[in-house]
Design an enzyme around this catalytic site. Structure first.
Site, PDB file in Angstrom:
ATOM      1  CG  ASP A   1       4.950   2.589   7.534  1.00 33.36           C
ATOM      2  OD1 ASP A   1       4.057   3.047   6.788  1.00 33.36           O
ATOM      3  OD2 ASP A   1       4.719   1.683   8.367  1.00 33.36           O
ATOM      4  CG  HIS A   2       4.289  -0.304   4.223  1.00 31.96           C
ATOM      5  ND1 HIS A   2       4.259  -1.658   4.457  1.00 31.96           N
ATOM      6  CD2 HIS A   2       3.824   0.283   5.349  1.00 31.96           C
ATOM      7  CE1 HIS A   2       3.795  -1.874   5.682  1.00 31.96           C
ATOM      8  NE2 HIS A   2       3.515  -0.706   6.231  1.00 31.96           N
TER       9      HIS A   2
ATOM     10  CG  HIS B   1      -3.783  -0.345   6.639  1.00 33.23           C
ATOM     11  ND1 HIS B   1      -3.708   0.166   7.924  1.00 33.23           N
ATOM     12  CD2 HIS B   1      -2.655   0.075   6.011  1.00 33.23           C
ATOM     13  CE1 HIS B   1      -2.590   0.854   8.059  1.00 33.23           C
ATOM     14  NE2 HIS B   1      -1.935   0.828   6.911  1.00 33.23           N
TER      15      HIS B   1
ATOM     16  CG  HIS C   1       4.082  -2.802  10.932  1.00 33.37           C
ATOM     17  ND1 HIS C   1       4.923  -1.715  11.113  1.00 33.37           N
ATOM     18  CD2 HIS C   1       3.283  -2.474   9.881  1.00 33.37           C
ATOM     19  CE1 HIS C   1       4.635  -0.779  10.220  1.00 33.37           C
ATOM     20  NE2 HIS C   1       3.638  -1.211   9.463  1.00 33.37           N
TER      21      HIS C   1
ATOM     22  CG  HIS D   1      -0.333  -0.003   2.524  1.00 27.64           C
ATOM     23  ND1 HIS D   1       0.416  -1.067   3.006  1.00 27.64           N
ATOM     24  CD2 HIS D   1      -0.327   0.935   3.519  1.00 27.64           C
ATOM     25  CE1 HIS D   1       0.850  -0.778   4.222  1.00 27.64           C
ATOM     26  NE2 HIS D   1       0.429   0.427   4.548  1.00 27.64           N
TER      27      HIS D   1
ATOM     28  CG  HIS E   1       0.093   4.219   4.834  1.00 24.28           C
ATOM     29  ND1 HIS E   1      -0.666   3.448   5.690  1.00 24.28           N
ATOM     30  CD2 HIS E   1      -0.763   5.151   4.325  1.00 24.28           C
ATOM     31  CE1 HIS E   1      -1.908   3.912   5.720  1.00 24.28           C
ATOM     32  NE2 HIS E   1      -1.987   4.937   4.895  1.00 24.28           N
TER      33      HIS E   1
ATOM     34  CG  ASP F   1       0.632  -2.003   7.553  1.00 24.64           C
ATOM     35  OD1 ASP F   1       1.496  -2.895   7.621  1.00 24.64           O
ATOM     36  OD2 ASP F   1       0.884  -0.796   7.730  1.00 24.64           O
TER      37      ASP F   1
END
Length: 266
Positions: A63-64, A118, A178, A59, A61, A138
């Site tokens: 942090d990905h 998410h 995560h 996805h 975001h 996520d």
């Protein structure tokens, strides 16, 4: 014997991200999933003698997707993600929809699942191997479910769980985005104090080394993940303490959404 090799790369960052490399044993071609720690991913591939030819984001975001640029620069890898993430992820070369296949080398085939919740442009990847593997980003965590704060929706996440994840084989190995295992098991026990399997697992895995993280299966998740245990009498009774107006036999979607609401504050 499958030709698929999976390397889970622990970032050790504050977000507790897992990155992944999936390689074809025959050709050494590899796909990097959500390679935020591009240096660790690149080093791991080089150690194995693998060539990263594709980057896949579950996805949009940061942090990905944050490692895409540097890793693509070093390797020339193409970037793949949900087709609707095109305006959110720079330099996407391929947009994915439900049922699309991603091939790695000669031996590995992954299927894209369209898994909103998410975010509304989230994909999970299911390996076409004898023992299936799900790279769940996520959407699904060990003993938990993704939050829906940043562009998602809990009702869509419920539909993803009930109509897609719930129907996968129990042997499916779960590779999440995560490591939230410990906190999620504590939430399960808060919601279902008589869940002996979750209690045993927390005792065994509390303080585990995420460099060698426990890999669960869908069958295990159905025993310890409260988001799959929506009709359990204890779960419903405990939920009624928080939401006294809950009907006697609440439908699973209501239970899921209320659990997600409680988990937001956990």
């Amino acid at each position: 014997m499958s030709g698929m090799i999976v390397r889970q790369v622990w970032t050790g960052n504050a977000y507790r991200n897992f990155n992944y490399l999936i390689a074809c044993a025959e050709t050494g071609e590899a796909l990097a999933i959500d390679p935020l720690d591009h240096e660790k991913c690149f080093a791991a591939a080089r150690r194995e003698g693998w060539d990263i030819t594709q980057i896949l984001n579950t996805h949009e975001h940061g942090d990905h997707t944050g490692g895409n640029g540097p890793l693509a620069q070093k390797t020339g890898a193409r970037i793949l993600a949900h087709t609707n993430a095109r305006d959110k992820i720079p330099n996407m070369a391929r947009g994915l929809g439900a049922g699309d296949l991603i091939k790695i080398g000669r031996t590995v085939e992954l299927e894209a699942l369209d898994t909103p919740g998410h975010t509304m442009s989230h994909v999970c990847l299911l390996s076409h191997t004898e023992e299936p593997a799900l790279f769940s980003g996520d959407t699904l965590f060990n003993a938990g479910a993704g939050n829906c704060h940043n562009g998602g929706h809990p009702e869509a996440l419920y539909d993803t769980f009930s109509q897609q994840l719930d129907r996968l084989p129990g042997t499916t190995r779960i590779y999440p985005g995560h490591d939230y295992l410990e906190n999620n098991l504590r939430f399960t026990l808060d919601r279902e104090p008589d869940n002996a399997r979750a209690r045993e697992m927390l005792a065994r895995l509390d303080g585990q080394d995420p460099e060698r993280a426990y890999v669960s299966t869908l069958a295990v998740e159905k025993e310890v993940n409260t988001f799959f245990r929506l009709s359990r009498p204890t779960v419903i009774a405990k939920l009624r303490e928080a939401f006294p107006d809950l009907p006697d036999s609440p439908d699973p979607k209501t239970v899921f959404v209320k659990l997600r609401e409680l988990r937001n504050k956990w």
